[in-house]
Design a protein around this motif. Sequence first.
Motif, PDB file in Angstrom:
ATOM      1  N   GLU A   1       0.803  -1.221   0.000  1.00 28.29           N
ATOM      2  CA  GLU A   1       0.000   0.000   0.000  1.00 28.29           C
ATOM      3  C   GLU A   1       0.831   1.264   0.000  1.00 28.29           C
ATOM      4  OE1 GLU A   1      -3.047  -0.334   3.028  1.00 28.29           O
ATOM      5  OE2 GLU A   1      -3.511  -2.354   2.310  1.00 28.29           O
ATOM      6  N   SER A   2       2.136   1.112  -0.225  1.00 25.04           N
ATOM      7  CA  SER A   2       3.005   2.295  -0.290  1.00 25.04           C
ATOM      8  C   SER A   2       2.544   3.217  -1.408  1.00 25.04           C
ATOM      9  CB  SER A   2       4.450   1.855  -0.539  1.00 25.04           C
ATOM     10  OG  SER A   2       5.233   2.975  -0.902  1.00 25.04           O
ATOM     11  N   GLU A   3       2.567   4.520  -1.139  1.00 23.94           N
ATOM     12  CA  GLU A   3       2.128   5.471  -2.161  1.00 23.94           C
ATOM     13  C   GLU A   3       3.259   5.891  -3.085  1.00 23.94           C
ATOM     14  OE1 GLU A   3       0.047   8.553  -0.104  1.00 23.94           O
ATOM     15  OE2 GLU A   3      -1.555   7.170   0.457  1.00 23.94           O
ATOM     16  N   THR A   4       4.507   5.591  -2.672  1.00 24.50           N
ATOM     17  CA  THR A   4       5.634   6.036  -3.503  1.00 24.50           C
ATOM     18  C   THR A   4       6.426   4.881  -4.099  1.00 24.50           C
ATOM     19  OG1 THR A   4       6.984   6.159  -1.512  1.00 24.50           O
ATOM     20  CG2 THR A   4       5.960   8.208  -2.261  1.00 24.50           C
ATOM     21  N   LEU A   5       6.259   3.710  -3.532  1.00 24.96           N
ATOM     22  CA  LEU A   5       7.041   2.572  -4.007  1.00 24.96           C
ATOM     23  C   LEU A   5       6.139   1.497  -4.596  1.00 24.96           C
ATOM     24  CD1 LEU A   5       9.445   2.212  -0.933  1.00 24.96           C
ATOM     25  CD2 LEU A   5      10.025   3.205  -3.159  1.00 24.96           C
ATOM     26  N   ASP A   6       6.582   0.932  -5.704  1.00 25.81           N
ATOM     27  CA  ASP A   6       5.890  -0.213  -6.288  1.00 25.81           C
ATOM     28  C   ASP A   6       6.726  -1.432  -5.919  1.00 25.81           C
ATOM     29  OD1 ASP A   6       4.717  -2.143  -7.776  1.00 25.81           O
ATOM     30  OD2 ASP A   6       5.137  -1.237  -9.729  1.00 25.81           O
ATOM     31  N   ILE A   7       6.259  -2.173  -4.918  1.00 27.77           N
ATOM     32  CA  ILE A   7       7.122  -3.197  -4.319  1.00 27.77           C
ATOM     33  C   ILE A   7       6.736  -4.599  -4.753  1.00 27.77           C
ATOM     34  CG2 ILE A   7       8.011  -4.131  -2.158  1.00 27.77           C
ATOM     35  CD1 ILE A   7       7.546  -1.427  -0.881  1.00 27.77           C
ATOM     36  N   ARG A   8       7.705  -5.275  -5.356  1.00 21.57           N
ATOM     37  CA  ARG A   8       7.543  -6.693  -5.665  1.00 21.57           C
ATOM     38  C   ARG A   8       7.978  -7.463  -4.427  1.00 21.57           C
ATOM     39  NH1 ARG A   8       8.428 -11.107  -9.217  1.00 21.57           N
ATOM     40  NH2 ARG A   8      10.364 -12.178  -8.673  1.00 21.57           N
ATOM     41  N   ILE A   9       7.202  -8.463  -4.049  1.00 18.97           N
ATOM     42  CA  ILE A   9       7.487  -9.175  -2.810  1.00 18.97           C
ATOM     43  C   ILE A   9       8.039 -10.565  -3.084  1.00 18.97           C
ATOM     44  CG2 ILE A   9       6.476 -10.203  -0.711  1.00 18.97           C
ATOM     45  CD1 ILE A   9       6.569  -7.176  -0.565  1.00 18.97           C
ATOM     46  N   VAL A  10       9.190 -10.854  -2.480  1.00 21.15           N
ATOM     47  CA  VAL A  10       9.725 -12.205  -2.480  1.00 21.15           C
ATOM     48  C   VAL A  10       9.491 -12.756  -1.080  1.00 21.15           C
ATOM     49  CG1 VAL A  10      11.820 -13.581  -2.593  1.00 21.15           C
ATOM     50  CG2 VAL A  10      11.450 -11.755  -4.255  1.00 21.15           C
ATOM     51  N   GLY A  11       8.642 -13.774  -1.003  1.00 16.78           N
ATOM     52  CA  GLY A  11       8.371 -14.380   0.300  1.00 16.78           C
ATOM     53  C   GLY A  11       9.442 -15.419   0.623  1.00 16.78           C
ATOM     54  N   LEU A  12       9.823 -15.469   1.890  1.00 20.48           N
ATOM     55  CA  LEU A  12      10.796 -16.466   2.321  1.00 20.48           C
ATOM     56  C   LEU A  12      10.114 -17.340   3.364  1.00 20.48           C
ATOM     57  CD1 LEU A  12      13.812 -14.018   2.760  1.00 20.48           C
ATOM     58  CD2 LEU A  12      13.355 -15.504   0.795  1.00 20.48           C
ATOM     59  N   SER A  13      10.042 -18.646   3.100  1.00 25.72           N
ATOM     60  CA  SER A  13       9.276 -19.499   4.005  1.00 25.72           C
ATOM     61  C   SER A  13      10.156 -20.588   4.586  1.00 25.72           C
ATOM     62  CB  SER A  13       8.115 -20.142   3.244  1.00 25.72           C
ATOM     63  OG  SER A  13       8.627 -21.038   2.268  1.00 25.72           O
ATOM     64  N   TYR A  14       9.722 -21.115   5.704  1.00 26.58           N
ATOM     65  CA  TYR A  14      10.440 -22.225   6.340  1.00 26.58           C
ATOM     66  C   TYR A  14       9.704 -23.538   6.151  1.00 26.58           C
ATOM     67  CZ  TYR A  14      13.490 -18.848   8.521  1.00 26.58           C
ATOM     68  OH  TYR A  14      14.408 -17.860   8.724  1.00 26.58           O
ATOM     69  N   GLU A  15       8.395 -23.431   6.035  1.00 23.57           N
ATOM     70  CA  GLU A  15       7.592 -24.640   5.946  1.00 23.57           C
ATOM     71  C   GLU A  15       6.738 -24.569   4.696  1.00 23.57           C
ATOM     72  OE1 GLU A  15       5.597 -24.640   9.651  1.00 23.57           O
ATOM     73  OE2 GLU A  15       7.431 -25.079  10.758  1.00 23.57           O
ATOM     74  N   THR A  16       6.246 -25.731   4.278  1.00 18.44           N
ATOM     75  CA  THR A  16       5.556 -25.781   3.000  1.00 18.44           C
ATOM     76  C   THR A  16       4.094 -25.389   3.083  1.00 18.44           C
ATOM     77  OG1 THR A  16       5.372 -28.125   3.446  1.00 18.44           O
ATOM     78  CG2 THR A  16       7.055 -27.453   1.881  1.00 18.44           C
ATOM     79  N   LEU A  17       3.574 -25.233   4.292  1.00 21.51           N
ATOM     80  CA  LEU A  17       2.160 -24.861   4.408  1.00 21.51           C
ATOM     81  C   LEU A  17       1.948 -23.454   4.945  1.00 21.51           C
ATOM     82  CD1 LEU A  17       0.272 -28.084   5.563  1.00 21.51           C
ATOM     83  CD2 LEU A  17       0.319 -27.014   3.321  1.00 21.51           C
ATOM     84  N   GLU A  18       2.969 -22.629   4.940  1.00 22.77           N
ATOM     85  CA  GLU A  18       2.757 -21.242   5.364  1.00 22.77           C
ATOM     86  C   GLU A  18       1.803 -20.587   4.357  1.00 22.77           C
ATOM     87  OE1 GLU A  18       6.408 -19.101   6.205  1.00 22.77           O
ATOM     88  OE2 GLU A  18       7.322 -20.927   6.970  1.00 22.77           O
ATOM     89  N   PRO A  19       0.658 -20.083   4.839  1.00 24.47           N
ATOM     90  CA  PRO A  19      -0.356 -19.581   3.903  1.00 24.47           C
ATOM     91  C   PRO A  19       0.187 -18.541   2.917  1.00 24.47           C
ATOM     92  CG  PRO A  19      -1.275 -19.723   6.092  1.00 24.47           C
ATOM     93  CD  PRO A  19       0.183 -20.028   6.242  1.00 24.47           C
ATOM     94  N   GLY A  20       1.097 -17.710   3.358  1.00 24.25           N
ATOM     95  CA  GLY A  20       1.618 -16.662   2.483  1.00 24.25           C
ATOM     96  C   GLY A  20       2.192 -17.197   1.180  1.00 24.25           C
ATOM     97  N   ILE A  21       2.717 -18.418   1.213  1.00 22.52           N
ATOM     98  CA  ILE A  21       3.289 -19.016   0.001  1.00 22.52           C
ATOM     99  C   ILE A  21       2.244 -19.021  -1.123  1.00 22.52           C
ATOM    100  CG2 ILE A  21       4.158 -21.175  -1.007  1.00 22.52           C
ATOM    101  CD1 ILE A  21       5.200 -21.910   1.800  1.00 22.52           C
ATOM    102  N   TYR A  22       0.983 -19.187  -0.732  1.00 22.48           N
ATOM    103  CA  TYR A  22      -0.077 -19.382  -1.718  1.00 22.48           C
ATOM    104  C   TYR A  22      -0.898 -18.110  -1.971  1.00 22.48           C
ATOM    105  CZ  TYR A  22       1.449 -24.015  -0.495  1.00 22.48           C
ATOM    106  OH  TYR A  22       2.248 -25.118  -0.267  1.00 22.48           O
ATOM    107  N   MET A  23      -0.471 -16.989  -1.382  1.00 17.98           N
ATOM    108  CA  MET A  23      -1.214 -15.734  -1.583  1.00 17.98           C
ATOM    109  C   MET A  23      -0.593 -14.953  -2.734  1.00 17.98           C
ATOM    110  SD  MET A  23      -1.782 -14.440   2.316  1.00 17.98           S
ATOM    111  CE  MET A  23      -2.676 -15.388   3.522  1.00 17.98           C
ATOM    112  N   HIS A  24      -1.038 -15.256  -3.954  1.00 19.95           N
ATOM    113  CA  HIS A  24      -0.382 -14.701  -5.136  1.00 19.95           C
ATOM    114  C   HIS A  24      -0.550 -13.195  -5.281  1.00 19.95           C
ATOM    115  CE1 HIS A  24       0.632 -18.659  -6.732  1.00 19.95           C
ATOM    116  NE2 HIS A  24      -0.461 -19.037  -6.113  1.00 19.95           N
ATOM    117  N   ASP A  25      -1.628 -12.660  -4.723  1.00 21.52           N
ATOM    118  CA  ASP A  25      -1.834 -11.218  -4.863  1.00 21.52           C
ATOM    119  C   ASP A  25      -0.889 -10.425  -3.963  1.00 21.52           C
ATOM    120  OD1 ASP A  25      -3.186 -12.521  -2.846  1.00 21.52           O
ATOM    121  OD2 ASP A  25      -4.731 -10.964  -2.657  1.00 21.52           O
ATOM    122  N   LEU A  26      -0.354 -11.077  -2.941  1.00 23.52           N
ATOM    123  CA  LEU A  26       0.536 -10.362  -2.030  1.00 23.52           C
ATOM    124  C   LEU A  26       2.000 -10.778  -2.197  1.00 23.52           C
ATOM    125  CD1 LEU A  26      -1.549 -10.437   1.280  1.00 23.52           C
ATOM    126  CD2 LEU A  26      -1.012  -8.432  -0.095  1.00 23.52           C
TER     127      LEU A  26
END
Lengths: 81, 349, 448
Positions: B31-56
Motif C-alpha cells: 500500500e506504499s504510495e511512492t514505491l511499487d514493491i515486488r514481494i519475495v516471500g521467504l518461508s520455512y515450511e511448505t504450508l505457510e499460507p503466504g506461500i499461496y497468496m499470489h496477490d501479495l
Amino acid sequence: MKVRKNIAISENGFIFNPLTGDSFSVNETGVFILQKLKEEESEATILQNLMDEYELDAHTAEKDLNDFLSMLQNYQLTTNE
Amino acid sequence: MNKRKITVAATGLNNIDSPGPGIPVIRGLKESETLDIRIVGLSYETLEPGIYMHDLVDKVYQLPLPTAGSAVLKERLRYIASQEKIDVLIPNFDAELHNFIKIQDDLKNELNIATFLPSQAIFDERQKSELGKFGEKYGVKVPESHMINQVTEIRKLEESLHYPMVIKGRYYDAYIALTYEQASNYFYKIIAKWGYPVIVQEFVTGTEVNVTAIGDGKGTCIGAVAMRKLYITDKGKAWSGISLEDDELLDISKRVIENSKWRGGCELEFIKTKDDEYYLLEMNPRFPAWVYLANGCGQNHPEALVKMALGEEVKPFTNYQSGKMFIRYSYDLIVDISEFQQISTMGER
Amino acid sequence: MKPNYESPIIKKLNAGMMNKFGSRTEYIPVKYIDNVAVADLMDQYGSPLFVISEKTIRQNYQKAVKAFKMRYPKVQFAWSYKTNYLDAVCQVFHQEGSWAEVVSGFEYQKALRNGVPGNLIIFNGPDKSKEDLILAIKNRSLIHIDHFDELYMLIDILEDMEETKARVAIRVNMDTGIYPQWDRFGFNYENGQAWNAIMRIIAQEKLQFEGLHCHIGTYMLTANAYAVAAQKMCELALSYSNTTGENIKYIDMGGGFCSVNTLKGSYLQGADIIPTFDDYAEAITSTILQSGFRPDTLPLLILETGRALIDEAGYLLGTVLATKRLADGRRATIVDTGVNIMFTSFWYNHRVSPAQDFSQHAEDTVLYGPLCMNIDSLRESITLPILKKGDRIVIQDVGAYNMTQWMQFITLRPNVVMIDTTGKVHLIRKQETIDSIVNYEIVPEHLK
C-alpha cells in the motif's frame, strides 16, 4: 507387487496418493523403480533392470530394492494383487 | 505519479491462528504510495499460507531453518540473490533474527541486500533475562526480577516480591505462582524445559497495552502506535484490538527507542497499573503481527523501514488516529496440489 | 558409462517438518584436509583415523594470543595438557611459546619429557601426591593450591626441605552469574575462604605467594562472566597488596572458551553464538586495566584455554559399516567411529560430513557407532546424503578431549596423524595392537 492405481508419480519424484491424501518425494532411483512397478514388472525383472541401468552389484541391488519395496508397502502405495 | 519499483523479501508468511508478522508487513508495503514493491516471500515450511497468496507474494523461496546456522542461511540467500535482485530483506521471526543480525553486513557488502536491524549488543540487551538492567539503563519501569539457579532462592525473594510472583524461563514460558509450592513446581518445570537460570518476577496487575514502534538507529523514534487488545484467542493472541491515544505511553515508548538507539521495528508490551504507572514487560525485536493496524491509522511502519534500509531519510510520524480497530479473520485458500508439489520438491514457486 | 547409483529412498512430506534445505552445511563433502586427500589418508592409515592439522593449531593459537596481546602488555598462554596431551600436539604449542598446564603427576611427567622447564609448568588440580609436590617444589613449578589439605601438606613437606621455597598460587572459585558454579575446585571468594587461604600462605616463610588462579566453567557462552571473574580476582590481588605491600605477580584466568561445536539441545549453531577470542580478551583485559593497578604493577595475565585452540584442528575419519531400517521405519547408519573414541559426542552434535560426492537427496538417519552396546549413538537424528556401506565420513572439530578421554573399550584405539604446515603427513600415535593391552595383564599360574 503393484503400485496402487491413481497414484501419481511426477518426473521430479513427487508422489501423491489421492486415497490417503499423503504426498512423498523419491530420488531418481526411486522413480526408476516405481515406473517399472507401474509397468507391472516383476521384482526379478526390476532387479535386473537396476543392474543394467546402474553400476551396481547384485547384493546391494537386492538389499536396496527390498528395503524400498517394504517402505512403499508401509506407506500403503502398493498392493499385492 | 510514477512509483519507483523495488523488490523486498520478507519472512513470517505463517498467517495462521497465531500469525507471524510477514503478511501484515507485506500488506503495508503493497500500500506504499511512492514505491511499487515486488514481494519475495521467504518461508520455512511448505504450508505457510503466504506461500499461496499470489496477490501479495510474487515469488517464494524456502529458507533453511535457523538451527542450520548463519553460514547455511547465507549460502541460500546467495542462491536467491543470483535469481533476483533483492533490495531490502525484512526478517520477521524471533528465532531467525540472531542469524540475520550476524550476517547483515555480509548481505549488504556481498549480495547488496539491505536490512534494517539492531546490532547484536542492543538486541541482546533486551533479552528477557536482562530486562532489569535494560529498564534501568533506558529509563523505563520494569517489574522487579531476579535470576535464580536454586529453588531455595525463591524463599529469600518472598520478602521483596510477595505472592503472586511470576516464574519465567529464560526464553519462553511464564507461570503465575500463588504459593511457594507452586513456585517451586514451576521452577522445576522450567529448568527441565529451558535450563538455567530461572527468572522470578514481580507480578504487576493492570491492563496490558502494547506499542508497535520503529527507530532509525540514531536515536529517533520514527513512529509509535499504541493498542489495547479487545479480545484474545485461546492461544493468547490478539483477535481484535483498538488504537489508543495515550501520550504518556507513547512518551515512554519513544524514550526507550531513542535512548537505546533502536534500529528497526519492535513491539513493546506494557502493563498499565491502577495508579497509571507503566511497566515494560517485554520488548520484541521485530514488528508485531498487528503492525498493519499502524498502517490503518496513518503510520505505515513497514514502508518507513524499507525507505530507511535504502538509506533514505524518513521524517518521524507525528500523529495517528485513535479508535481504529483491527479484527482478524480466517479465510480458506483453495490450492491445487501441484503448487504444494512445486514448493515441496523445488524449494521455490 | 552408467549413471552413478544411489540407493532408492522415499520420504513422506510432512507439513511443518524440516525441509530439504534444512541443514546443508553438513552436506558439503570434505574431500581434503589441508590439501591432503581424505581417501589417501584412510587408504594408508586405516579407519577410523584421527587427523590433526598443525596449521590450524598454529593459526588458532596466534589468533588467540593476538587478541590478548593487543589489549594487554603481559600475556602468557599455558597449554592445557588434559585437552590433548599427545606429545606432538603439545610440542606445537610449546614451539609457539606456550607453558604447560597440568593436573596430575602423569601430565607433569609428560610436560617434563617434552622439555618444558620446570618453572614454566603450572600444576593445577585437586590430586597432587606428596611425591608430585616435592618434584614441583624442586623444579620451581607454579603450584596452584586447590584445598586446605593440600596447603597443610605443602607446609609439612617444606619443613623437611631445607632452604627451599615453593612458588604457589591459590585457585579461587566464585559466583559469576553462571550455572553451575564450579565451587568444588579451589577456595571460595564470596565467603572469605580465599582470603583466609592467602593469609595462611603469607604467614609461611617457605611459601612464595605469586598469583591467583580461577577457572569459572567450561564452554562459556557469555564473555561477561569473565569480566565478573576478573573483577573479583583483581579485588583480591589489590587487597593483598594493600595488606602486605607486595604485588601479585600473575592472574591466571584459566580456560573455558568455546569452540565452534554445537551443544546438544542448542537451538542455534555453536559457530553463530560463541564469543570470539576478542570478546573474551576484551572482557578480561579491560576489567584488569580498569581495576586500579598502577601500570608498573600490572600482573602477568595467564590463559589456559584448551578446547578453543585445538578442537577445530582435529578430524575423525570413519567408514560406513552398514545401513539398516529400524522397527519404526527410521534409517540407521552404523559407522566405525564410536563413542569409545568420540567421548565428546555425549554433549555435542558433531558436524558429520561425507567424504565423497553425492546427489541433492538426503535422509534423516540415526548415527550409531560400531560398539555392541546401546550407549554407542553419535547422533539421534541427522540429515545426511544417502550413504552406503563403505562410504566414508569426516567428523569435524574433534581435537579437544577425544584423544585423552577416549576409552579402550571393546576395540582398540586407532592411528593419529598430523599434517604439518607443508602438507606432509606424520604418524603421531600408532594404533594399538592386542599386545598394547595384554602386555599389562598377568594371569595367575593356576589359571594358565
